[in-house]
Design a protein around this motif. Structure first.
Motif, PDB file in Angstrom:
ATOM      1  N   CYS A 105       0.832  -1.211   0.000  1.00 50.15           N
ATOM      2  CA  CYS A 105       0.000   0.000   0.000  1.00 50.15           C
ATOM      3  C   CYS A 105       0.859   1.250   0.000  1.00 50.15           C
ATOM      4  O   CYS A 105       1.786   1.384   0.777  1.00 50.15           O
ATOM      5  N   CYS A 141      -8.958   3.508  -3.107  1.00 45.72           N
ATOM      6  CA  CYS A 141      -9.940   2.609  -2.496  1.00 45.72           C
ATOM      7  C   CYS A 141     -10.962   3.408  -1.681  1.00 45.72           C
ATOM      8  O   CYS A 141     -12.145   3.067  -1.644  1.00 45.72           O
ATOM      9  N   CYS A 192      -7.145  -0.099  -6.996  1.00 48.27           N
ATOM     10  CA  CYS A 192      -5.897   0.102  -6.249  1.00 48.27           C
ATOM     11  C   CYS A 192      -4.717  -0.025  -7.211  1.00 48.27           C
ATOM     12  O   CYS A 192      -4.495  -1.080  -7.797  1.00 48.27           O
TER      13      CYS A 192
HETATM   14  S1  SF4 Z   1      -5.813   2.293  -3.157  1.00 48.67           S
HETATM   15 FE1  SF4 Z   1      -5.976   1.920  -0.976  1.00 48.67          FE
HETATM   16  S2  SF4 Z   1      -4.888   0.000  -0.650  1.00 48.67           S
HETATM   17 FE2  SF4 Z   1      -4.308   0.719  -2.653  1.00 48.67          FE
HETATM   18  S3  SF4 Z   1      -2.437   1.830  -2.274  1.00 48.67           S
HETATM   19 FE3  SF4 Z   1      -4.093   3.279  -2.169  1.00 48.67          FE
HETATM   20  S4  SF4 Z   1      -4.651   3.402  -0.020  1.00 48.67           S
HETATM   21 FE4  SF4 Z   1      -3.396   1.566  -0.302  1.00 48.67          FE
END
Ligand code: SF4
Ligand code: FAD
Lengths: 411, 62
Positions: free
Chosen positions: B10, B16, B53
């Motif tokens: 992450c 997300c 993500c």
């Molecule tokens: S979308 Fe969510 S899980 Fe993926 S890198 Fe970004 S914060 Fe982390």
């Protein structure tokens, strides 16, 4: 016979199209043809952390495996035809021909063939020159990266600047050559582009802007320098050509389609004049009524996912003999980039803007966080955030989403 | 439904949190916090978050 859908292109767009077809109830035969020998993998790390892992003999196969997507469970029964290139299509007969002579018949065709890098129009020297689109490209570049090597990146767009930053972090002495006055001009606008130019220079990158490349010089067919328009030569051990790309559409020639800049589609991603052919991802040129009626290609990572969802709905409706949704397809583009300690995040279409305002922070201190809002004819069309904490991204995104209403759907 | 995020992957992109705000949120320090056992009715939203993500850090365990 159950219907067959053939997807050509096995990257993010092809994968998401296959997943969405299953998710939206398509139960027939589903084939995905891909020229690369690997299962779909994630490209953005190729100019960032995956390249940054540094010099090494990691093969393209290792890279593709490390960056592979995890397909949804619903896509477990997709037939992957990998390492095969579509070389022709007959849209009237509904067939696609592969490079091994196989002819695939389809009831619906999904075009997801993306882009390939443009090269400098110079044939020789051939050695020491790189592009960055595939795992093969990244593996080849990684093998040549040495601390102290002199690298010239031709083209100061997003991928060029990211690559330059990564190479510098690996100890290369990097120069970026960009014909426009500032890097990433189209994506971020002149004000932020100027600030990024200053930031990147202070971070140790050499940027030659407002000047083009006229030739490459070399010895024994290996590049030793880059000649600029003013006749001067930048010595180079390796050259990365990041000068734009060509849509992979040649295999569709002879079908009377407009292939002038990707594949022209309507708002349902249906290829002009064809009820049974759709396009997704970087190759698709489609109108986004959020902004206007002009069809455009959008080279953002989010686009394959957004277009695949709508294109799959179009295919499922077509196969069922049903009408497509009357709701306009108006995705909100999002783009990020990591370079020289900065995280850029954009929402909307800043490149359509005719003006921009800094609404947070100070352009002389990008690291501390800056937000720029882009307007066209007074209306917000996009925003670019630099080092703005992610907790506040949703707010800026809403600013764009609320301002740029789909045409005819103003509230 | 059990949601797992590989925190070594992450990069706090926050995509997300935009796709499934009921499950994922960026805290005041812009670090990801999430509901590891969201209601089954949110499975579509979680699937969207997995898809968007950029580093594919989100996993589902059923
Ligand atoms: S979308 Fe969510 S899980 Fe993926 S890198 Fe970004 S914060 Fe982390
Ligand atoms: C180095 C790099 C960094 C990036 N960084 C970012 C970023 O930070 N943020 C962001 O938003 N976006 C980024 N992008 C853009 C993003 O990766 C693309 O938008 C995305 O990959 C598009 O997916 P696609 O499936 O439409 O096309 P592609 O990924 O181009 O895939 C097309 C596939 O089709 C195959 N193919 C082509 N022709 C044929 C044929 N005739 N027959 C069979 N197969 C064929 C190709 O081999 C390829 O595998 C980056 C891209 C690159 C290259």
């Amino acid at each position: 016979m159950p219907p067959t859908v053939v997807v050509v292109g096995a990257s993010l767009g092809g994968l998401r199209a296959a997943e969405q077809l299953r998710a939206q109830g398509f139960g027939g035969r589903l084939l995905v043809v891909g020229a690369e020998p690997w299962m779909p993998y994630n490209r953005p790390p190729l100019s960032k952390e995956a390249l940054g892992r540094g010099a090494g003999d990691g093969t393209a196969a290792d890279l593709a495996a490390a960056l592979a997507f995890r397909p949804r469970a619903a896509a477990h029964d997709v037939g992957w035809v990998l390492g095969r290139t579509a070389v022709g299509a007959d849209l009237a007969a509904r067939t696609v021909t592969l490079d091994d002579g196989t002819v695939l018949g389809y009831d619906a065709l999904v075009v997801a063939t993306g882009l390939r890098p443009r090269r400098l129009p110079v044939e020789r020297p051939a050695g020491g020159r790189f592009t960055l689109r595939t795992a093969d490209d990244a593996a080849a570049l990684r093998r040549e990266v040495r601390p102290g090597a002199r690298a010239v990146v031709v083209g100061g767009g997003f991928v060029g600047c990211e690559t330059a930053g990564t190479l510098a972090a690996l100890g290369c002495r990097v120069t970026v050559v960009e014909p426009l006055p500032v890097p990433m001009l189209r994506g971020v606008g002149p004000e932020l582009g100027t600030a990024l130019l200053t930031h990147h220079r202070e971070a140790g990158l050499r940027l030659e802007t407002g000047i083009g490349v006229s030739d490459l010089v070399g010895r024994d067919d290996r590049v030793t320098g880059v000649r600029l328009d003013d006749g001067s030569v930048l010595p180079a051990d390796l050259v990365v050509e990041s000068v734009g790309s060509y849509p992979n559409v040649e295999w569709l020639a002879g079908n009377g389609l407009d292939l002038s800049d990707g594949l022209l589609c309507d708002n349902d991603l249906r290829v002009e004049g064809r009820r049974d052919v759709v396009a997704v991802g970087d190759v698709a040129r489609f109108p986004n009524p959020r902004f206007d009626e002009v069809p455009r290609r959008v080279e953002h990572w989010c686009v394959p996912g957004d277009t695949a969802r709508r294109a799959a709905a179009t295919v499922v409706a077509h196969l069922a003999g049903a009408a497509t949704s009357p709701e306009p397809f108006a995705p909100l583009p999002a783009f990020w980039s990591d370079q020289l300690g900065l995280r850029l995040q954009s929402f909307g279409a800043p490149r359509l803007a005719d003006g921009a305002d800094v609404v947070e922070g100070d352009l002389t201190d990008l690291r501390a966080g800056v937000a720029v809002v882009h307007r066209r004819a007074g209306r917000v069309v996009g925003t670019v955030l630099v080092n703005v904490p992610a907790a506040r991204h949703a707010g800026y995104r809403s600013l764009v989403a609320d301002a740029a209403h789909p045409v005819g759907h103003r509230v | 439904m059990k949601v797992v995020v590989d925190m070594t992957l992450c990069q706090d992109h926050g995509q997300c949190a935009i796709a499934a705000p009921e499950v994922f949120r960026m805290d005041e320090d812009s670090k990801l916090v999430f509901d590891a056992e969201p209601d089954g009715s949110l499975s579509d939203a979680v699937q969207d978050a997995i898809d968007v993500c950029p580093v594919q850090a989100i996993f589902l365990e059923r």
